[in-house]
Design a protein around this motif. Structure first.
Motif, PDB file in Angstrom:
ATOM      1  N   TYR A 111       7.877   4.930  10.053  1.00 40.16           N
ATOM      2  CA  TYR A 111       8.560   6.124   9.558  1.00 40.16           C
ATOM      3  C   TYR A 111       9.557   5.845   8.449  1.00 40.16           C
ATOM      4  O   TYR A 111       9.966   6.774   7.747  1.00 40.16           O
ATOM      5  N   SER A 112       9.945   4.592   8.256  1.00 40.16           N
ATOM      6  CA  SER A 112      10.832   4.293   7.135  1.00 40.16           C
ATOM      7  C   SER A 112      10.079   4.340   5.811  1.00 40.16           C
ATOM      8  O   SER A 112      10.713   4.392   4.745  1.00 40.16           O
ATOM      9  N   ARG A 113       8.746   4.334   5.840  1.00 39.88           N
ATOM     10  CA  ARG A 113       7.955   4.461   4.615  1.00 39.88           C
ATOM     11  C   ARG A 113       7.158   5.759   4.608  1.00 39.88           C
ATOM     12  O   ARG A 113       6.260   5.942   3.788  1.00 39.88           O
ATOM     13  N   ALA A 114       7.489   6.661   5.525  1.00 40.45           N
ATOM     14  CA  ALA A 114       6.836   7.960   5.574  1.00 40.45           C
ATOM     15  C   ALA A 114       7.590   8.952   4.693  1.00 40.45           C
ATOM     16  O   ALA A 114       8.808   8.844   4.519  1.00 40.45           O
ATOM     17  N   PHE A 115       6.873   9.922   4.166  1.00 42.12           N
ATOM     18  CA  PHE A 115       7.456  10.955   3.305  1.00 42.12           C
ATOM     19  C   PHE A 115       8.129  11.989   4.209  1.00 42.12           C
ATOM     20  O   PHE A 115       7.654  13.111   4.376  1.00 42.12           O
ATOM     21  N   MET A 116       9.245  11.615   4.799  1.00 41.41           N
ATOM     22  CA  MET A 116       9.965  12.433   5.778  1.00 41.41           C
ATOM     23  C   MET A 116      11.468  12.158   5.652  1.00 41.41           C
ATOM     24  O   MET A 116      11.858  11.095   5.174  1.00 41.41           O
ATOM     25  N   PRO A 117      12.327  13.088   6.105  1.00 43.85           N
ATOM     26  CA  PRO A 117      13.771  12.914   5.919  1.00 43.85           C
ATOM     27  C   PRO A 117      14.475  12.143   7.027  1.00 43.85           C
ATOM     28  O   PRO A 117      15.706  12.126   7.068  1.00 43.85           O
ATOM     29  N   ASP A 118      13.740  11.504   7.926  1.00 48.16           N
ATOM     30  CA  ASP A 118      14.385  10.896   9.095  1.00 48.16           C
ATOM     31  C   ASP A 118      15.279   9.719   8.735  1.00 48.16           C
ATOM     32  O   ASP A 118      16.376   9.570   9.292  1.00 48.16           O
ATOM     33  N   HIS A 172       0.837  -1.216   0.000  1.00 51.82           N
ATOM     34  CA  HIS A 172       0.000   0.000   0.000  1.00 51.82           C
ATOM     35  C   HIS A 172       0.865   1.257   0.000  1.00 51.82           C
ATOM     36  O   HIS A 172       0.579   2.227   0.711  1.00 51.82           O
ATOM     37  N   ILE A 173       1.888   1.257  -0.832  1.00 52.55           N
ATOM     38  CA  ILE A 173       2.794   2.396  -0.865  1.00 52.55           C
ATOM     39  C   ILE A 173       2.103   3.659  -1.379  1.00 52.55           C
ATOM     40  O   ILE A 173       2.557   4.782  -1.141  1.00 52.55           O
ATOM     41  N   ASN A 174       0.989   3.485  -2.092  1.00 54.11           N
ATOM     42  CA  ASN A 174       0.282   4.644  -2.643  1.00 54.11           C
ATOM     43  C   ASN A 174      -0.851   5.143  -1.750  1.00 54.11           C
ATOM     44  O   ASN A 174      -1.681   5.936  -2.184  1.00 54.11           O
ATOM     45  N   MET A 175      -0.895   4.702  -0.496  1.00 54.91           N
ATOM     46  CA  MET A 175      -1.936   5.174   0.417  1.00 54.91           C
ATOM     47  C   MET A 175      -1.695   6.650   0.745  1.00 54.91           C
ATOM     48  O   MET A 175      -0.585   7.167   0.610  1.00 54.91           O
ATOM     49  N   PRO A 176      -2.749   7.381   1.181  1.00 52.04           N
ATOM     50  CA  PRO A 176      -2.584   8.800   1.533  1.00 52.04           C
ATOM     51  C   PRO A 176      -1.593   8.991   2.676  1.00 52.04           C
ATOM     52  O   PRO A 176      -1.340   8.071   3.460  1.00 52.04           O
ATOM     53  N   LEU A 177      -1.061  10.200   2.769  1.00 55.11           N
ATOM     54  CA  LEU A 177      -0.062  10.522   3.795  1.00 55.11           C
ATOM     55  C   LEU A 177      -0.756  10.828   5.111  1.00 55.11           C
ATOM     56  O   LEU A 177      -0.820  11.981   5.560  1.00 55.11           O
ATOM     57  N   LEU A 178      -1.252   9.796   5.761  1.00 55.75           N
ATOM     58  CA  LEU A 178      -2.054   9.995   6.973  1.00 55.75           C
ATOM     59  C   LEU A 178      -1.479   9.323   8.206  1.00 55.75           C
ATOM     60  O   LEU A 178      -1.806   9.708   9.330  1.00 55.75           O
ATOM     61  N   GLU A 179      -0.637   8.296   8.030  1.00 53.46           N
ATOM     62  CA  GLU A 179      -0.112   7.589   9.195  1.00 53.46           C
ATOM     63  C   GLU A 179       1.107   8.319   9.728  1.00 53.46           C
ATOM     64  O   GLU A 179       1.635   9.237   9.101  1.00 53.46           O
ATOM     65  N   GLY A 180       1.552   7.908  10.908  1.00 58.64           N
ATOM     66  CA  GLY A 180       2.721   8.560  11.489  1.00 58.64           C
ATOM     67  C   GLY A 180       2.415  10.007  11.841  1.00 58.64           C
ATOM     68  O   GLY A 180       1.394  10.321  12.446  1.00 58.64           O
ATOM     69  N   THR A 181       3.293  10.897  11.430  1.00 61.20           N
ATOM     70  CA  THR A 181       3.101  12.331  11.631  1.00 61.20           C
ATOM     71  C   THR A 181       2.663  12.926  10.310  1.00 61.20           C
ATOM     72  O   THR A 181       3.486  13.333   9.484  1.00 61.20           O
ATOM     73  N   ALA A 182       1.352  12.996  10.107  1.00 59.15           N
ATOM     74  CA  ALA A 182       0.813  13.417   8.807  1.00 59.15           C
ATOM     75  C   ALA A 182       1.219  14.846   8.470  1.00 59.15           C
ATOM     76  O   ALA A 182       1.540  15.152   7.310  1.00 59.15           O
ATOM     77  N   THR A 183       1.239  15.736   9.474  1.00 59.73           N
ATOM     78  CA  THR A 183       1.585  17.133   9.209  1.00 59.73           C
ATOM     79  C   THR A 183       2.988  17.250   8.639  1.00 59.73           C
ATOM     80  O   THR A 183       3.227  17.978   7.672  1.00 59.73           O
ATOM     81  N   ARG A 184       3.934  16.535   9.235  1.00 60.22           N
ATOM     82  CA  ARG A 184       5.325  16.591   8.758  1.00 60.22           C
ATOM     83  C   ARG A 184       5.450  15.979   7.375  1.00 60.22           C
ATOM     84  O   ARG A 184       6.202  16.476   6.528  1.00 60.22           O
ATOM     85  N   PRO A 244       8.245  -1.428  15.228  1.00 54.49           N
ATOM     86  CA  PRO A 244       7.003  -0.769  14.790  1.00 54.49           C
ATOM     87  C   PRO A 244       7.221   0.696  14.426  1.00 54.49           C
ATOM     88  O   PRO A 244       6.706   1.177  13.411  1.00 54.49           O
ATOM     89  N   LEU A 245       7.974   1.406  15.248  1.00 57.30           N
ATOM     90  CA  LEU A 245       8.249   2.816  14.972  1.00 57.30           C
ATOM     91  C   LEU A 245       9.059   2.969  13.687  1.00 57.30           C
ATOM     92  O   LEU A 245       8.764   3.829  12.849  1.00 57.30           O
ATOM     93  N   GLY A 246      10.065   2.115  13.523  1.00 61.66           N
ATOM     94  CA  GLY A 246      10.868   2.146  12.312  1.00 61.66           C
ATOM     95  C   GLY A 246      10.061   1.782  11.077  1.00 61.66           C
ATOM     96  O   GLY A 246      10.245   2.363  10.003  1.00 61.66           O
ATOM     97  N   LEU A 247       9.148   0.826  11.220  1.00 62.70           N
ATOM     98  CA  LEU A 247       8.318   0.406  10.087  1.00 62.70           C
ATOM     99  C   LEU A 247       7.443   1.547   9.591  1.00 62.70           C
ATOM    100  O   LEU A 247       7.305   1.782   8.389  1.00 62.70           O
TER     101      LEU A 247
END
Length: 343
Positions: free
Chosen positions: A140-147, A25-37, A135-138
């Motif tokens: 944010y490693s697929r989040a649209f973020m620079p971490d 589900h790589i094309n899901m909306p940017l809603l999980e994790g920290t959506a604002t970031r 779980p945390l790494g899972l």
């Protein structure tokens, strides 16, 4: 290539599974994790694509009338994504996720080979599994973020410095400098890398490093671009928007000593480490790993790395309530936990 695959078969299988899970589900909306970031990062990439590739004056859409300049970390992730937008003919936010997963993959490779050289292959494989299954790494490693971009360069700087400190070629010393520079440009929080890097240099040269020109050149390679970039970022915000009010308002924004007498602060930190990052099982393994016997060199490197991340948590204590600020602990805690499993 076939010889490499045979010798690294288990590692490649674990790495493949870790990446494949993150592609679901790589094309899901940017809603999980920290959506604002995530949305903020995606906006910068989109505006680079639509308004020209001016990386020195990146823009967002939520600052109202005006140019909307929003400059924080160096926008390498955003630039890569914007270039891929060009190649793909439009904005597709899953590309941002894919680039983050790529940085995770590189981080995992560096972790495996660093731990294998520091200990042996079993410990490296277990550390890779713990690092990948967090779980945390899972999330944010697929989040649209620079971490994980930051963690990739952080791990690369340590890996190359470790090779050099063991007597390897000088080019690894300079590669470490470039990676350390990029880690701090990716996110300034990675400043804590200087503690384990300094220990690795000391292990090879002892105090003579203070009198060697290349030690100071290393420092200049890292600091000149970093200081220049963040001075530029602060001036852009001061001149063009009020965004600097929360990104560049000084040390008090990051460090608040009153937090250290607040039980709630420690409970929050405990929950991130116990439940979100390592799970109760992994956190227990990490605690046991702190007491397992190691050689003098191993112990020095691991504890310098751990102390560095603790210093980071103290300096950035006001933000440790945000889960993704805890990600810098993941590689080193994975190693300690892996030591327990192997023991």
């Amino acid at each position: 290539m076939s010889k490499f695959v045979r010798e690294n078969k288990t590692f490649l299988i674990i790495l493949f599974i870790s990446v494949a899970v993150r592609l679901i589900h790589i094309n899901m909306p940017l809603l999980e994790g920290t959506a604002t970031r995530q949305i903020q990062t995606a906006m910068v990439a989109k505006n680079l694509f639509t308004n020209g590739f001016n990386i020195f004056y990146t823009q967002v859409d939520f600052l109202g009338p005006g140019p909307g300049y929003f400059v924080i970390e160096f926008p390498l992730l955003n630039l890569i994504v914007a270039l891929l937008y060009k190649l793909c003919g439009g904005v597709h936010e899953w590309i941002g996720r894919f680039v983050s997963i790529s940085f995770f993959t590189g981080s995992a490779v560096f972790l495996f080979y660093l731990v294998r050289k520091l200990f042996e292959e079993r410990t490296a494989l277990v550390a890779l599994i713990i690092f990948s299954a967090s779980p945390l790494g899972l999330i944010y490693s697929r989040a649209f973020m620079p971490d994980f971009e930051m963690i990739f360069f952080f791990m690369g700087a340590l890996f190359f410095m470790f090779l050099w400190s063991g007597g390897d070629k000088s080019r690894y010393f300079w590669l470490s400098a470039i990676f350390a520079m990029m880690a701090m440009l990716s996110k300034v929080q990675s400043f804590c890398i200087f503690i384990p890097l300094l220990v690795l240099i000391w292990q090879r040269q002892r105090f003579s490093f203070l009198f060697r020109v290349r030690s100071w050149v290393y420092l200049l390679i890292v600091l000149i671009p970093v200081v220049t970039w963040y001075l530029h970022a602060g001036s852009v915000h001061e001149s063009n928007s009020h965004a600097g009010d929360y990104n560049f308002q000084g040390m008090s924004y990051w460090f608040n000593p009153r937090l250290f007498i607040s039980p709630k602060f420690y409970i929050t930190m405990f929950e991130h480490g116990w439940l979100q990052m390592l799970t109760p099982v992994g956190f227990t393994l990490f605690l046991f790993g702190l007491f397992i016997k190691t050689t003098s060199r191993q112990r020095t490197i691991l504890w310098a790395w751990l102390i560095g991340t603790v210093v980071y948590a103290i300096v950035f204590c006001t933000h440790m309530g945000d889960p993704y600020y805890n990600l810098l602990f993941l590689p080193i805690t994975s190693i300690f936990a892996a030591r327990t499993v192997v023991w």
